[in-house]
Scaffold this active site. Structure first.
Site, PDB file in Angstrom:
ATOM      1  N   ARG A  16      16.284  24.090  35.210  1.00  0.00           N
ATOM      2  CA  ARG A  16      16.582  25.255  34.370  1.00  0.00           C
ATOM      3  C   ARG A  16      15.465  25.597  33.393  1.00  0.00           C
ATOM      4  O   ARG A  16      15.466  26.674  32.796  1.00  0.00           O
ATOM      5  CB  ARG A  16      17.887  25.013  33.606  1.00  0.00           C
ATOM      6  CG  ARG A  16      19.133  25.245  34.460  1.00  0.00           C
ATOM      7  CD  ARG A  16      20.392  25.012  33.680  1.00  0.00           C
ATOM      8  NE  ARG A  16      20.660  23.582  33.499  1.00  0.00           N
ATOM      9  CZ  ARG A  16      21.596  23.105  32.691  1.00  0.00           C
ATOM     10  NH1 ARG A  16      22.336  23.918  31.964  1.00  0.00           N
ATOM     11  NH2 ARG A  16      21.794  21.802  32.597  1.00  0.00           N
ATOM     12  N   LYS A  23      10.373  17.813  32.455  1.00  0.00           N
ATOM     13  CA  LYS A  23      11.127  18.279  31.299  1.00  0.00           C
ATOM     14  C   LYS A  23      10.792  17.500  30.037  1.00  0.00           C
ATOM     15  O   LYS A  23      10.700  18.077  28.936  1.00  0.00           O
ATOM     16  CB  LYS A  23      12.625  18.208  31.584  1.00  0.00           C
ATOM     17  CG  LYS A  23      13.469  18.765  30.446  1.00  0.00           C
ATOM     18  CD  LYS A  23      14.912  19.015  30.839  1.00  0.00           C
ATOM     19  CE  LYS A  23      15.685  17.749  31.014  1.00  0.00           C
ATOM     20  NZ  LYS A  23      17.142  18.003  31.046  1.00  0.00           N
ATOM     21  N   GLY A  82      19.660  10.866  41.141  1.00  0.00           N
ATOM     22  CA  GLY A  82      20.654  10.796  40.082  1.00  0.00           C
ATOM     23  C   GLY A  82      20.409   9.654  39.108  1.00  0.00           C
ATOM     24  O   GLY A  82      19.583   8.764  39.333  1.00  0.00           O
ATOM     25  N   GLY A 143      29.003  16.495  30.897  1.00  0.00           N
ATOM     26  CA  GLY A 143      30.075  15.769  31.575  1.00  0.00           C
ATOM     27  C   GLY A 143      31.260  15.573  30.645  1.00  0.00           C
ATOM     28  O   GLY A 143      31.090  15.265  29.459  1.00  0.00           O
ATOM     29  N   LYS A 356     -19.025  21.231  15.128  1.00  0.00           N
ATOM     30  CA  LYS A 356     -18.545  20.303  16.147  1.00  0.00           C
ATOM     31  C   LYS A 356     -19.356  19.029  16.054  1.00  0.00           C
ATOM     32  O   LYS A 356     -20.578  19.073  16.137  1.00  0.00           O
ATOM     33  CB  LYS A 356     -18.663  20.934  17.540  1.00  0.00           C
ATOM     34  CG  LYS A 356     -17.966  20.152  18.659  1.00  0.00           C
ATOM     35  CD  LYS A 356     -18.828  19.072  19.283  1.00  0.00           C
ATOM     36  CE  LYS A 356     -20.079  19.628  19.914  1.00  0.00           C
ATOM     37  NZ  LYS A 356     -20.933  18.511  20.486  1.00  0.00           N
ATOM     38  N   ALA A 428     -36.772  32.380   7.596  1.00  0.00           N
ATOM     39  CA  ALA A 428     -35.795  33.144   8.367  1.00  0.00           C
ATOM     40  C   ALA A 428     -36.363  33.573   9.717  1.00  0.00           C
ATOM     41  O   ALA A 428     -37.554  33.897   9.833  1.00  0.00           O
ATOM     42  CB  ALA A 428     -35.359  34.369   7.570  1.00  0.00           C
TER      43      ALA A 428
END
Length: 455
Positions: A16, A23, A82, A143, A356, A428
């Site tokens: 689902r 899941k 199951g 259940g 970084k 620069a």
């Protein structure tokens, strides 16, 4: 040897969820559901040597689960037949470990708390089979617990429940938390059948089998304890995540953290925000991040596994990942600190600057439009707008060193490996390919020519 262990059922696909991801790896506040379950269980099943008596049954995309949790001991269920079949697959490992009892819990209960499990274990003591139940207004797909004269008679899966046969639906449902005597269930498991609408073997059928054999079976009703609710759909996932977010925001406010727009502040379960820190939503703080007292995090910032020391400010739209920001430092707006970025106290990183694997020394500044990768920048150095460290030659990364009080002019490219000494100045627009000694000036650009204008 431990006499009890925990077994997490983490083999399901979660149809689902409409996702190829297992899941239990679906995330809430940037952490997979399985991480929440492990966090709740470890205090109860930890050993003095740092290990724990916790296993997980994995199946669908087990490689992804094992990669996400490399230290978790797993048992593979090659065919997902199951929950009863999963327990049967795990039983030889559990018996070999020497455990006499096992706590079985679903891997999709991210609200599970250590205290809930501790109370359940206390009430389950002495039973061969014990399970937790909930009383819900809307029982949904859970259940159903069937009782006769108040005593547990069976657990029936929702799709197999028939009021004409099992009696009225009372709203009491199975919570998916069990405490089982290993020897007792070893005798019962071979008798499990799969004559049901799913064709699967269910742990829940152990209840009726145990009662038939005269074993002590105990159903422990936990009322409406939402910490035992599972996640089965994107709707439930979103609802659970929002519940976790709101709880965390409320706890931070109670502890003295200042939150502006608290409904938009998202803090993960393992992040630490100290009293006196100030957060403005929307912002997101995840992983093992730590925000110290008097630090300020503005809106639209994301922190992942990062540390922000006291009195530092993270201005809007800044992203930090595995970075450290020193006391009183300034970051942003629109700054990106990637893994290995370190700002020492009072350092400044401004608009559209990316770091970084680079360290910016105390009081150093890179205020505009720069990329600084694989670099060591000394105290009080100034990095002009448009500066980049050219750290990659197509094969390897190389480092750039910039000394204390050095001044790097705008639009400079520093081609690593290269060193700019203390107090040196780079003109620069230069492309620096050789070291600039301390106190000297380096200029590497063509001479300007002025020509007559045409047209």
């Amino acid at each position: 040897m431990a006499t009890s262990a925990a077994l997490i059922l983490a083999a399901g696909k979660g149809t689902r969820m409409r996702s190829e991801r297992p899941k239990v790896l679906q995330s809430l506040l940037a952490e997979p559901m399985l991480a929440y379950v492990l966090e709740a269980l470890r205090p109860l099943f930890a050993a003095d040597d740092g290990s724990d008596a916790i296993w997980a049954v994995v199946g669908h995309r087990s490689d992804l689960v094992e990669a996400a949790f490399p230290r978790l001991r797993t048992i593979r269920q090659e065919r997902q037949l199951g929950t009863g079949h999963a327990l049967a697959e795990a039983l030889p490992t559990l018996r070999e470990s020497g455990c006499t009892h096992v706590l079985v819990v679903n891997g999709d209960v991210p609200l599970l708390s250590t205290e809930t499990v501790r109370r359940f274990l206390a009430e389950a003591r002495g039973a061969a089979i014990a399970f937790a139940s909930l009383s819900l207004d809307d029982a949904g797909a859970y259940g159903r617990v069937v009782r006769a004269d108040g005593e547990v008679a069976a657990i029936v899966e929702a799709r197999d429940f028939d009021p004409a046969r099992h009696g009225p639906d009372t709203g009491e449902v199975n919570a998916g938390l069990y405490f089982l005597e290993v020897e007792a269930v070893s005798r019962l498991l071979p008798r499990l059948g799969n004559d049901n609408n799913s064709g699967e073997y269910y742990i829940t059928d152990l209840v009726a089998l145990g009662l038939a054999d005269g074993l002590t079976v105990r159903g422990i009703n936990c009322g409406a304890d939402e910490s035992l609710l599972g996640v089965n759909s994107p709707v439930e996932l979103a609802r659970m995540e929002e519940l976790l977010r709101a709880r965390t925001a409320a706890r931070l406010l109670e502890n003295g953290v200042i939150l502006h727009a608290p409904e938009l502040v998202r803090v993960g379960p393992f992040a630490v925000v100290e009293p006196g820190a100030e957060l403005t939503g929307p912002c997101e703080i995840y992983g093992r991040s730590r925000v110290e007292s008097a630090a300020v995090i503005a809106s639209h910032c994301i922190l992942m596994d990062s540390v922000v020391h006291g009195h530092a400010q993270i201005r809007p739209f800044s992203h930090l990942e595995r970075a450290e920001v020193g006391r009183g430092a300034l970051v942003g707006p629109f700054a990106r600190l990637r893994p290995g970025a370190v700002l020492e106290p009072e350092a400044h990183v401004g608009n559209f600057v990316e770091l970084k694997n680079a360290r910016l020394g105390q009081g150093a500044k890179a205020n505009h439009l720069s990329y600084l990768g694989d670099a060591e920048i000394g105290p009080a150095a100034n990095i002009g707008a448009g500066t980049i460290t050219c750290n990659y030659d197509g094969v390897r990364k190389h480092r750039t060193g910039i000394g204390a009080r050095a001044f790097i002019g705008s639009n400079t490219a520093l081609v690593a490996p290269v060193e700019v000494g203390d107090g040196a100045l780079v003109g620069a627009g230069s492309v620096i390919t050789r070291n600039v000694p301390a106190g000297e000036m380096g200029i590497a650009r063509g001479r300007q020519k002025n020509l007559p204008r045409r047209g």
